[in-house]
Design an enzyme around this catalytic site. Structure first.
Site, PDB file in Angstrom:
ATOM      1  CE1 TYR A 283      -3.504   2.742   0.906  1.00  9.49           C
ATOM      2  CE2 TYR A 283      -1.680   3.612   2.200  1.00  9.49           C
ATOM      3  CZ  TYR A 283      -2.908   3.782   1.602  1.00  9.49           C
ATOM      4  OH  TYR A 283      -3.536   4.992   1.684  1.00  9.49           O
TER       5      TYR A 283
ATOM      6  CD  GLU B   7      -5.841   4.859  -0.765  1.00  9.55           C
ATOM      7  OE1 GLU B   7      -5.813   5.195   0.429  1.00  9.55           O
ATOM      8  OE2 GLU B   7      -6.863   4.458  -1.338  1.00  9.55           O
TER       9      GLU B   7
END
Ligand code: GDP
Ligand code: MN
Length: 383
Positions: free
Chosen positions: A101, A189
């Site tokens: 992530y 993101e």
């Protein structure tokens, strides 16, 4: 303003972040053509502005042309979290060996961007944040220095990434931070940032992408402003934005018409304090002219959840009597059927109250009194 995955990935690519080759499709035939162009297998991905598409059946891998058509058709018929899937992104499928992530957002307390990374990437980062927050590494980014290599390397070490991947990770992290800053984003993101097997060994690739652009900075980015998807906001929110009203829809049953964001916040708090639930946050801003109040009132009343409307207005430069006349005129135009409570204060308050009372509004001396009356009326309507 939220950007779609395909738009976010296009931006990431411009900042040096590797992304899969992808083509957008609106129907099964276009999906098939895209797959032929890209080569099988492909991933078919719903382009809707919500997370968790994978779990909702909106992300599927197709190994044959028949699968491409069937799956594209199926995904295009889905509604995910209330949003219809109008387009799918066809991406060349990746051979995934690991999922990280990587995200950038604003840390308001530090007043700077913060880079977040985790080795626990994939579909459940919210779960990771809630249960094992120590698995998410955060570093603040100095606005004047940006993200130096050594900081990005620190992050790679902290998430336990193998040394051979550090240079690629540093490159991606710096690219993402720059994409975030240069586009005035409030979120950028990549989840997952995948370790993928390629002919040249293991590479890092953004398999998903999400960006939120600060609406207040859109005037600097006309190329981004045109990307707005009307499905992003409800009809009420769209109408409010077009009328320059600040409107946020909530779950309760008390419609709030307020001037000023601070007063709006206080009004929501005071309604909650007395056990009520606001249906929205509507700031008619300065002036509170009749036409603006009428538009605001229409937006608030369009929501069938609203059982009572509460006005909480401060008449400063625009005097209370003018505001009251505006409200009364708006009510004559809109003709609401729900009860309305009004508290207005400031210059010429007495005159304002007299005008409101003559129009059958329930008046109140204080915000607390108005909230209590509104809550009682809402409860009575619900009973
Ligand atoms: P989200 O559920 O909305 O976050 O959608 P994602 O784009 O993150 O996709 C969800 C999951 O699908 C990812 O975590 C991957 O495991 C998987 N996925 C996405 N792209 C590919 C791909 O190219 N190949 C394979 N095999 N799986 C993929
Ligand atoms: Mn994802």
């Amino acid at each position: 303003m939220k950007l779609h995955e395909y738009q976010s990935k296009q931006i990431f690519a411009r900042f040096g972040v590797p992304v899969p080759r992808g083509i957008l499709a609106e129907n099964a035939t276009e999906a098939r053509n895209a797959a032929r162009e890209l080569g099988l297998p492909v991933v078919i991905k719903a382009q809707v502005l919500v997370g968790g598409r994978g779990k909702a059946g909106g992300v599927k891998v197709a190994h044959t042309m028949e699968e491409v058509e069937v799956l594209a058709e199926r995904i295009l018929s889905l509604t995910i979290k209330g949003l219809p899937v109008r387009r799918v992104l066809i991406d060349r499928a990746a051979d995934i060996r690991g999922e990280l992530y990587l995200g950038v957002t604003i840390d308001r307390a530090r007043r700077r961007a913060v880079l977040m990374a985790s080795s626990a990437g994939g579909v459940d980062i919210e779960e990771v944040a809630a249960t094992t927050p120590e698995r998410i590494v955060k570093v603040p980014v100095d606005p004047f220095i940006g993200l130096p290599d050594y900081l990005a390397r620190d992050v790679a070490v902290s998430i336990g990434l193998a040394r051979e991947h550090w240079p690629k990770f540093i490159h991606v992290a710096r690219g993402l931070v720059k994409a975030f800053v240069d586009n005035d984003a409030s979120l950028a993101e990549i989840n997952p940032l995948a370790l993928v097997a390629t002919d040249g060994g293991i590479g890092l690739m953004a398999l998903d992408g999400k960006m939120v652009i600060d609406d207040n900075a859109l005037f600097r980015h006309p190329d981004l402003a045109v990307m707005r998807d009307p499905d992003e906001e409800s009809e009420a929110e769209r109408k409010a934005r077009n009328a320059d009203l600040n409107f946020v829809s909530l779950d309760g049953n008390i419609g709030c018409l307020v001037n000023g964001a601070g007063l709006a916040m206080a009004t929501l708090d005071i309604i909650q304090h007395f056990g009520g639930k606001p249906a929205n946050f509507l700031d008619v801003a300065g002036g509170a002219r009749a036409d603006k109040v009428a538009t605001a009132l229409r937006i608030v009343l369009a929501d069938p959840k609203v059982k009572v409307v509460m006005f909480n207005i401060f008449g400063g430069i625009t005097r209370c009597d003018e505001v009251a006349r505006g409200i009364v005129q708006a009510i004559e135009e809109v003709r609401p059927t729900v009860p309305m409570v009004a508290r207005i204060t400031g210059t010429n308050k007495a005159e304002g109250d007299r005008i409101l009372a003559s129009a059958n509004l329930i008046t109140a001396e204080s915000a607390a009194e108005a909230a209590q009356k509104a809550v009682a009326l809402a409860n009575a309507a619900a009973a």
